[in-house]
Design an enzyme around this catalytic site. Structure first.
Site, mmCIF file in Angstrom:
data_model
loop_
_atom_site.group_PDB
_atom_site.id
_atom_site.type_symbol
_atom_site.label_atom_id
_atom_site.label_comp_id
_atom_site.label_asym_id
_atom_site.label_seq_id
_atom_site.Cartn_x
_atom_site.Cartn_y
_atom_site.Cartn_z
ATOM 1 N N GLY A 60 0.982 -1.083 -0.049
ATOM 2 C CA GLY A 60 0.060 -0.204 -0.296
ATOM 3 C C GLY A 60 0.540 1.093 -0.180
ATOM 4 O O GLY A 60 1.422 1.221 0.431
ATOM 5 N N CYS A 87 5.617 -6.697 1.207
ATOM 6 C CA CYS A 87 5.300 -4.604 1.684
ATOM 7 C C CYS A 87 5.268 -3.963 2.516
ATOM 8 O O CYS A 87 5.614 -4.415 4.322
ATOM 9 C CB CYS A 87 5.510 -4.262 -0.014
ATOM 10 S SG CYS A 87 6.016 -2.943 -0.267
ATOM 11 N N TYR A 88 4.444 -2.869 2.178
ATOM 12 C CA TYR A 88 3.339 -2.442 3.247
ATOM 13 C C TYR A 88 2.669 -3.064 4.861
ATOM 14 O O TYR A 88 2.716 -3.077 5.583
ATOM 15 C CB TYR A 88 2.313 -2.134 3.407
ATOM 16 C CG TYR A 88 1.375 -0.487 4.101
ATOM 17 C CD1 TYR A 88 2.405 -0.021 4.141
ATOM 18 C CD2 TYR A 88 0.388 -1.046 4.661
ATOM 19 C CE1 TYR A 88 1.883 1.490 5.648
ATOM 20 C CE2 TYR A 88 -0.192 -0.359 5.720
ATOM 21 C CZ TYR A 88 0.233 0.899 5.969
ATOM 22 O OH TYR A 88 0.216 1.620 6.595
ATOM 23 N N HIS A 179 7.580 -8.430 -4.361
ATOM 24 C CA HIS A 179 5.766 -8.807 -4.787
ATOM 25 C C HIS A 179 5.903 -9.661 -5.738
ATOM 26 O O HIS A 179 5.997 -10.496 -6.004
ATOM 27 C CB HIS A 179 5.523 -7.510 -5.293
ATOM 28 C CG HIS A 179 4.743 -6.278 -4.859
ATOM 29 N ND1 HIS A 179 3.488 -6.128 -3.936
ATOM 30 C CD2 HIS A 179 5.705 -4.951 -4.822
ATOM 31 C CE1 HIS A 179 3.519 -4.271 -3.772
ATOM 32 N NE2 HIS A 179 4.816 -4.295 -3.839
ATOM 33 N N GLU A 181 3.345 -11.403 -5.912
ATOM 34 C CA GLU A 181 2.346 -11.806 -6.992
ATOM 35 C C GLU A 181 2.940 -11.082 -8.619
ATOM 36 O O GLU A 181 1.780 -11.499 -9.809
ATOM 37 C CB GLU A 181 0.747 -10.573 -6.509
ATOM 38 C CG GLU A 181 0.835 -9.699 -6.780
ATOM 39 C CD GLU A 181 1.573 -9.174 -5.681
ATOM 40 O OE1 GLU A 181 2.736 -9.530 -4.472
ATOM 41 O OE2 GLU A 181 1.850 -7.744 -4.833
ATOM 42 N N SER A 233 -24.011 -6.538 -24.457
ATOM 43 C CA SER A 233 -23.117 -5.315 -24.516
ATOM 44 C C SER A 233 -22.483 -6.266 -25.736
ATOM 45 O O SER A 233 -22.597 -5.943 -26.595
ATOM 46 C CB SER A 233 -22.169 -4.838 -23.435
ATOM 47 O OG SER A 233 -21.285 -5.850 -23.668
ATOM 48 N N GLY A 234 -23.117 -7.651 -25.744
ATOM 49 C CA GLY A 234 -22.436 -8.533 -26.475
ATOM 50 C C GLY A 234 -21.047 -8.452 -26.309
ATOM 51 O O GLY A 234 -20.094 -9.763 -27.053
ATOM 52 N N GLY A 235 -19.790 -7.926 -25.061
ATOM 53 C CA GLY A 235 -18.834 -8.429 -24.596
ATOM 54 C C GLY A 235 -18.984 -9.791 -23.904
ATOM 55 O O GLY A 235 -20.172 -10.663 -23.753
ATOM 56 N N VAL A 236 -17.862 -10.116 -23.945
ATOM 57 C CA VAL A 236 -18.034 -11.996 -22.741
ATOM 58 C C VAL A 236 -18.586 -12.223 -21.438
ATOM 59 O O VAL A 236 -19.497 -12.885 -20.750
ATOM 60 C CB VAL A 236 -16.168 -11.977 -22.471
ATOM 61 C CG1 VAL A 236 -16.150 -13.113 -21.833
ATOM 62 C CG2 VAL A 236 -15.512 -11.724 -23.829
ATOM 63 N N ASP A 237 -18.786 -10.823 -20.515
ATOM 64 C CA ASP A 237 -19.185 -10.847 -19.498
ATOM 65 C C ASP A 237 -20.936 -10.908 -19.441
ATOM 66 O O ASP A 237 -21.094 -11.673 -18.998
ATOM 67 C CB ASP A 237 -19.015 -10.385 -18.443
ATOM 68 C CG ASP A 237 -17.145 -9.237 -18.624
ATOM 69 O OD1 ASP A 237 -16.769 -10.446 -18.532
ATOM 70 O OD2 ASP A 237 -16.711 -8.652 -18.548
ATOM 71 N N SER A 238 -21.302 -10.522 -20.185
ATOM 72 C CA SER A 238 -22.400 -9.986 -20.063
ATOM 73 C C SER A 238 -23.114 -11.756 -21.322
ATOM 74 O O SER A 238 -24.311 -11.344 -20.218
ATOM 75 C CB SER A 238 -23.240 -8.955 -20.878
ATOM 76 O OG SER A 238 -22.594 -8.490 -21.896
ATOM 77 N N THR A 239 -22.581 -11.648 -21.973
ATOM 78 C CA THR A 239 -23.103 -12.980 -22.712
ATOM 79 C C THR A 239 -23.009 -14.611 -22.344
ATOM 80 O O THR A 239 -23.777 -14.818 -21.793
ATOM 81 C CB THR A 239 -22.088 -12.631 -23.653
ATOM 82 O OG1 THR A 239 -21.872 -11.904 -24.725
ATOM 83 C CG2 THR A 239 -22.503 -14.481 -25.303
ATOM 84 N N LYS A 378 -11.856 -12.307 -14.867
ATOM 85 C CA LYS A 378 -12.399 -12.730 -16.066
ATOM 86 C C LYS A 378 -12.380 -13.476 -17.140
ATOM 87 O O LYS A 378 -12.790 -14.442 -17.768
ATOM 88 C CB LYS A 378 -12.093 -11.240 -17.129
ATOM 89 C CG LYS A 378 -12.599 -11.369 -18.450
ATOM 90 C CD LYS A 378 -12.100 -10.082 -19.693
ATOM 91 C CE LYS A 378 -12.962 -9.213 -20.728
ATOM 92 N NZ LYS A 378 -14.055 -8.578 -19.877
#
Ligand code: XMP
Length: 522
Positions: A60, A87-88, A179, A181, A233-239, A378
């Site tokens: 942080g 880190c923090y 880090h 990650e 929306s035609g995008g991945v998530d909402s489809t 995602k």
């Protein structure tokens, strides 16, 4: 009511505002354990409903001990669970045990060389010995631990003599100044695995492809005989969300709504309709081109464009839903990063762009929310999409912003500019598919600039606009690199655009990373 979390065990990540906090959660899920992020200043332990095997304290921007800096909550300090401080988070754990910190004296950003010394390695951390003694790690700090309390052993230093790794001599507390990650940390994944599986002894039990059956069950329990209005929306998530809801409840209980705001990619509306029809999802397209164009007429400010588009979206939905009492639920493809970002962890984060495309819709429509991906990333949604049999062309699509081409036409929007940009973008995307580069970049698109330049075609002078091509590599869109496309490929794309798209006579390639630029130009 949101759908409950997919599993009731895993790891807790306490967020202290690091830009990498989400990445920690992703990494844990990638290695096979579920993880949730909570506010690092939370003063009460989470309820017993969630069984956690260990706690991770994120990095942080604060300086421990300064006014307003977050401190280690007492329930964490008293917990008997293993703790990994990054880190923090490491500095918090060192300070809580009486260690000495220093600020601004040994700044390190980027790669560092770390050397371990196993002499004082506590028994519970023996697993670390399987790691190489010398490693490259990724640092991003201005503060560090000058001298840990004697209850801690120092296990590694950097070449600059910064304390790199500490471990409590009795309690399973490990602190890393770097880090793990971040991909640039050579053995970051091994370190996280050692903490998760050897020190915390957590079972490897998270696999998003197995989420399908339980997601379907939870949707059925939540929605019952209700009816879902689903914004797509035609995008991945909402489809994927619309297909999942339809699979769970049946086509008669789910109605997808697609707003054609006239700022979509070339032939997008038709394509989306065909895709949804082939997947058996009930879809209504609302043709709102005229309404959007008229409100956007003459608007040049990016934030104003976003606000207008967000408001028009809501109005279109409201008009459709008005009087239709059969709808009980509103479906949305919200992802875990959206939830975390809007919860404001990482406090103090500045608004660079307002991304909330249909923000405000739930309040306006007074419907219960169904968000099947509220706890997912995602790539996990893509895995579910594949398990549902959704075609790769859809599941692997690049992200597309809610305001669409409005933020890729710099300056005022006209129907003609939309047409010009659609043509150029379609050529670029087709070349990317044909050459196999499409799947190698996170996102690629064309941008239309309000800049005219002189050209020569045949024997004639041209004076037309400039088109910028952008292709970026990224893993979540928070940071991005420049897509390494061969110059010969770009030259071919540029030639075809100038030859075929009337209105563009020059093409340039954007070579800026994020930061300092953003991915979209507006
Ligand atoms: P930036 O431009 O902020 O973009 O670096 C990061 C990612 O977010 C997408 N983006 C948006 N998505 N509504 C969206 O749904 C928006 O207003 C919006 N603006 C940017 C962008 O395409 C990239 O994937």
């Amino acid at each position: 009511m949101h759908l409950q979390r997919p599993v009731n065990e895993g790891f807790l990540i306490l967020d202290y505002g690091s830009q990498y906090t989400l990445l920690i959660a992703r990494r844990l899920r990638e290695i096979g354990v579920y993880a949730e992020i909570i506010d690092g200043s939370r003063q009460t332990a989470p309820s017993d409903e969630f069984h956690y095997h260990g706690i991770i304290l994120s990095g942080g921007p604060d300086t421990v001990g300064e006014e307003g800096a977050r401190s280690l909550p007492s329930w964490v300090a008293q917990s008997d669970k293993p703790i990994l401080g990054i880190c923090y988070g490491m500095q918090l754990m060192a300070e809580a045990s009486g260690g000495k910190l220093r600020s601004g004296q040994q700044r390190e950003y980027g790669k560092s060389h770390l050397s371990f010394d196993w002499k004082d390695l506590p028994k519970y951390a023996e697993t670390l010995k399987s790691l190489p003694k010398d490693q490259i790690v990724w640092m991003s700090h201005g503060d560090d631990v000058e001298a840990p309390d004697s209850s801690f052993a120092t296990l590694a230093y950097t070449d600059d003599k910064v304390v790199g790794v500490i471990a409590h001599r009795e309690k399973p507390w490990i602190g890393l100044q770097f880090h793990p990650e971040v991909q640039h940390t050579e053995y970051g994944e091994e370190l996280l695995k050692a903490f998760v599986f050897d020190i915390c002894k957590a079972p490897r039990n998270w696999d998003s492809s197995q989420m399908l059956d339980s997601s379907i069950e939870r949707i059925r329990q939540n929605v019952g005989k209700g009816k879902v209005l689903m914004a797509v929306s035609g995008g991945v998530d909402s489809t994927v969300a619309a297909v999942l809801l339809t699979r769970a409840l049946g086509a008669s209980q789910v109605h997808a709504i697609f707003v054609d705001h006239g700022l979509l990619r070339k032939d997008e509306a038709k394509w989306v309709q065909e895709q949804f029809a082939s997947m058996g999802v009930q879809l209504t397209t609302l043709d709102q081109k005229k309404e959007f164009y008229s409100e956007l007429d003459g608007i040049t400010d990016p934030e104003q464009k976003r606000k207008i588009i967000g408001r028009k979206f809501i109005e279109a939905f409201e008009a459709f839903a008005k009087g239709k009492k059969e709808f009980t639920h509103l479906g949305q493809g919200t992802l875990y990063p959206d939830v975390i970002e809007s919860a404001g962890h990482g406090a103090g984060a500045k608004v660079i762009k307002s991304h909330h495309n249909v923000g405000g819709l739930p309040e306006k429509l007074a419907l219960e929310l169904v968000e099947p991906f509220r706890y997912l990333f995602k790539d996990e949604v893509r895995t579910i999409g594949r398990a549902l049999g959704i075609p790769a062309l859809l599941v692997d699509r690049h992200p597309f912003p809610g305001p669409g081409l409005a933020v890729r036409i710099i300056g005022a929007i006209t129907e003609e500019k939309v047409r010009v940009l659609q043509e150029a973008d379609a050529i670029f995307i087709r070349h990317l598919h044909d050459s196999g580069f499409y799947s190698q970049v996170w996102q690629a698109f064309a941008v239309l600039l309000p800049v005219k330049s002189v050209g020569v075609m045949g024997d004639n002078r041209t004076y037309q606009e400039v088109c910028a091509l952008r292709a970026v590599t990224a893993s979540d869109g928070m940071t991005a690199g420049v897509g390494d496309l061969p110059i010969s490929f770009l030259v071919n794309v540029g030639n075809e655009i100038v030859r075929k798209v009337n209105g563009i006579n020059r093409v340039v390639y954007d070579v800026t990373t994020k930061p300092p630029a953003t991915i979209e130009w507006e």
